[in-house]
Design an enzyme around this catalytic site. Structure first.
Site, PDB file in Angstrom:
ATOM      1  N   HIS A   1      -5.808   2.824   1.003  1.00 41.64           N
ATOM      2  CA  HIS A   1      -5.054   3.967   1.526  1.00 41.64           C
ATOM      3  C   HIS A   1      -5.788   4.721   2.637  1.00 41.64           C
ATOM      4  O   HIS A   1      -5.219   5.050   3.675  1.00 41.64           O
ATOM      5  CB  HIS A   1      -4.729   4.957   0.395  1.00 41.64           C
ATOM      6  CG  HIS A   1      -4.184   4.312  -0.838  1.00 41.64           C
ATOM      7  ND1 HIS A   1      -3.249   3.314  -0.806  1.00 41.64           N
ATOM      8  CD2 HIS A   1      -4.445   4.518  -2.156  1.00 41.64           C
ATOM      9  CE1 HIS A   1      -2.950   2.937  -2.045  1.00 41.64           C
ATOM     10  NE2 HIS A   1      -3.674   3.660  -2.879  1.00 41.64           N
TER      11      HIS A   1
ATOM     12  N   ASP B   1       0.906  -1.138   0.000  1.00 38.02           N
ATOM     13  CA  ASP B   1       0.000   0.000   0.000  1.00 38.02           C
ATOM     14  C   ASP B   1       0.947   1.189   0.000  1.00 38.02           C
ATOM     15  O   ASP B   1       1.572   1.482   1.025  1.00 38.02           O
ATOM     16  CB  ASP B   1      -0.876   0.007   1.258  1.00 38.02           C
ATOM     17  CG  ASP B   1      -1.847   1.183   1.250  1.00 38.02           C
ATOM     18  OD1 ASP B   1      -1.423   2.283   0.851  1.00 38.02           O
ATOM     19  OD2 ASP B   1      -3.007   1.001   1.622  1.00 38.02           O
ATOM     20  N   HIS B   2       1.089   1.842  -1.159  1.00 39.26           N
ATOM     21  CA  HIS B   2       2.193   2.806  -1.257  1.00 39.26           C
ATOM     22  C   HIS B   2       2.010   4.003  -0.309  1.00 39.26           C
ATOM     23  O   HIS B   2       2.974   4.685   0.010  1.00 39.26           O
ATOM     24  CB  HIS B   2       2.443   3.249  -2.708  1.00 39.26           C
ATOM     25  CG  HIS B   2       1.482   4.260  -3.241  1.00 39.26           C
ATOM     26  ND1 HIS B   2       0.227   3.923  -3.706  1.00 39.26           N
ATOM     27  CD2 HIS B   2       1.573   5.604  -3.389  1.00 39.26           C
ATOM     28  CE1 HIS B   2      -0.390   5.016  -4.110  1.00 39.26           C
ATOM     29  NE2 HIS B   2       0.405   6.057  -3.927  1.00 39.26           N
TER      30      HIS B   2
END
Ligand SMILES: NC(=O)C1=CN([C@@H]2O[C@H](COP(=O)(O)OP(=O)(O)OC[C@H]3O[C@@H](n4cnc5c(N)ncnc54)[C@H](OP(=O)(O)O)[C@@H]3O)[C@@H](O)[C@H]2O)C=CC1
Ligand SMILES: O=C1O[C@H](COP(=O)(O)O)[C@@H](O)[C@H](O)[C@H]1O
Length: 496
Positions: A242, A179-180
């Site tokens: 996110h 999950d950047h």
């Protein structure tokens, strides 16, 4: 043994794709330039395109030269790259890949450490994991880790099925779900701001906080990702992962140590305490939107329904705002408002913590609005915090004026902030899974989001498109806070 300059062969499935070019190669290059990885590494790119290793290296060089780094080390860096043409549906070619990896292990003295990065469409994740195990690519003397890109499933059931496929080949501690947002500097800073400051932690609860607002807005539209986005929408693209991760970090209890398992366990408790919605409640707690066509700066912008690969009558939402309630001792009664969308006014991700007003305040003139204390956590583009306080006016009167205390961590040197992928790839090489999502978190967020997505799929939105490009979304999104006596605070302000 874990060292700070890890050695490994990294295999990128999907090495001819967009993510590899734009994010992965430049991030690995920065790790190299910063001495985070030694010379003992090799990268094997995999895709169906019939490149030679030489052609592949030229692509890699172009991609890293497009980034801000222009450096003489690029040739040496690119010499670590190899290309293996392979259709992941062809089992035989995994055996050839295995031989190549064996040779590279020896050539680069990587101690058999292997990182498999799946930068491909999710339907391939299960079969690749299966082939890696069954063809013996994970049987080495070193570690084997699997990095999985989003989306991790389309709903809880498909995510569970995918997880079972992957877990048949890899153990949970070998799986790194990206999950950047968890690689972003200020998302990682949430815990530190909360748990390393005596002035915040005692106030971080329903006695002192009135509401928390999290916005991640984008100015771009769906671009050329219409096909993917049609089956995803903002709820699956941004909220399930996110936004829910940011909520969990803001709401969790202090962990007993910084161990990945302890932090995860606290995040999971938050997700378990989320008030689940019945189908009838969905539209009371959540608002959806879709951008229409418009003209900005003399430029005509397409509406979502006119974008490439999008159904002209699409019911897909490009905007979501919602109210989450966390039914536990700390947060009962405090709304967490979340909001994300494409083609909005600003590109910005910000968290605003609004503190409750004092029971009595002598320093405001009658009829004047009280300025609540706000803590703004700027995630991007600026990275830092702003604390809104009240202080005495210089005019000698007994009234106060709002002031701001600012801290900006990237204002001086924006170029040197590590890219999220850079941190995450490095963490994975070190075996640190703190900033990756565990299956328990994925499962709980899907369960929460599924009800909303199902209701919206069943009930076609009658008012789409319902917001203009360059706006902050549909007016119903303001109504969501209005009925609780709040309003969205402006976002996208730079840290002065
Ligand atoms: N691009 C982005 O900004 C982001 C992407 N992601 C995720 O990353 C993943 C990859 O995305 P992206 O790079 O944009 O996708 P692309 O469509 O640009 O690339 C897909 C890659 O998959 C390879 N591929 C497709 N089919 C096969 C096959 N049968 N065998 C071997 N290789 C194959 C293609 O190689 P070839 O054509 O040579 O076969 C290509 O390298 C997706 O899961 C996406 O959701 C997540 C966040 C952001
Ligand atoms: O995961 C995704 O994130 C991007 C937004 O990321 P950011 O780092 O630029 O905030 C979004 O555009 C994309 O649709 C989504 O898949």
């Amino acid at each position: 043994m874990t060292t700070s300059t890890p050695k490994a062969v990294i295999v990128i499935f999907g090495a001819t794709g967009d993510l590899a070019k734009r994010k992965l190669f430049p991030s690995i290059y920065r790790l190299y330039l910063n001495g985070k990885i030694s010379e003992d590494f090799a990268i094997v790119g995999v895709g169906r395109t019939p490149f030679t290793s030489e052609e592949f290296r030229e692509n890699v060089k172009r991609s890293v030269n497009n980034s801000e780094e222009v450096d003489h080390k690029v040739d040496t860096f690119a010499s670590h790259f190899y290309y293996h043409p392979l259709d992941v549906e062809n089992v035989e070619s995994f055996l050839e890949l295995k031989d190549l990896l064996g040779n590279l292990d020896e050539q680069y003295d990587t101690e058999g450490n292997r990182l498999f990065y799946l930068a491909m469409a999710p339907q391939f994740f299960g079969p690749i994991a299966d082939n890696l195990k069954n063809q013996g690519l994970t049987s080495t003397n070193g570690w084997s880790r699997l990095v999985i890109e989003k989306p991790f499933g389309h709903d809880y059931e498909s995510a569970k099925e995918l997880n079972e496929q992957i877990r048949a080949a890899f153990t949970e501690d070998q799986i790194y779900r990206i999950d950047h947002y968890l690689g972003k500097e200020m998302v990682q800073n949430i815990e530190v701001i909360r748990f390393a400051n005596a002035i915040f932690e005692p106030l971080w609860n329903n006695h002192y906080i009135s509401n928390i607002q999290i916005t991640s807005s984008e100015t771009l539209g769906v671009e050329d990702r219409g096909r993917y986005y049609e089956s995803s929408g903002a709820i699956r693209d941004m909220i399930q992962n996110h936004m829910m991760q940011m909520v969990a970090l803001l709401a969790m209890e202090p962990p007993i140590s910084l161990d990945a398992a302890e932090i995860r366990s606290e995040k999971v408790k938050v997700l378990r305490a989320l008030r689940s919605l019945s189908e009838q409640e969905v539209n009371d707690y959540f608002v959806r939107g879709q951008y229409g066509k418009s003209v900005i700066n003399d430029q005509e912008l397409l509406g979502y329904r006119e974008e490439k690969s999008v159904d002209p009558e699409s019911n897909t939402e490009t905007f979501v705002s919602g109210k989450l309630m966390i039914d536990n001792f700390r947060w009962a009664g405090v709304p967490f408002y979340i909001r994300t969308g494409k083609r909005m006014k600003v590109k910005s991700t910000e968290i605003i913590v609004q503190f409750k007003d004092l029971p009595m305040n002598l320093y405001f003139n009658k009829g004047e609005n009280v300025h609540p204390n706000l803590l703004v956590i700027h995630i991007q583009p600026d990275e830092g915090i702003t604390l809104h306080l009240n202080a005495k006016k210089g005019d000698g009167l007994a009234t106060s004026t709002p002031i701001k205390l600012n801290y900006c961590s990237n204002c001086g040197d924006k170029l040197n902030t590590p890219e999220a992928y850079e941190r995450l790839i490095y963490d994975c090489m070190l075996g640190d899974s703190t900033n990756f999502t565990h299956w328990d978190e994925v499962a709980l967020s899907w369960k929460f989001v599924d009800t909303i997505a199902q209701v919206w799929e069943k009930e076609k939105a009658q008012n789409f498109p319902n917001y203009e490009s360059g706006s902050m979304g549909p007016k119903e999104s303001d109504g969501l806070l209005d009925k609780d006596g709040f309003h969205w605070w402006p976002i996208g302000t730079t840290i002065e």
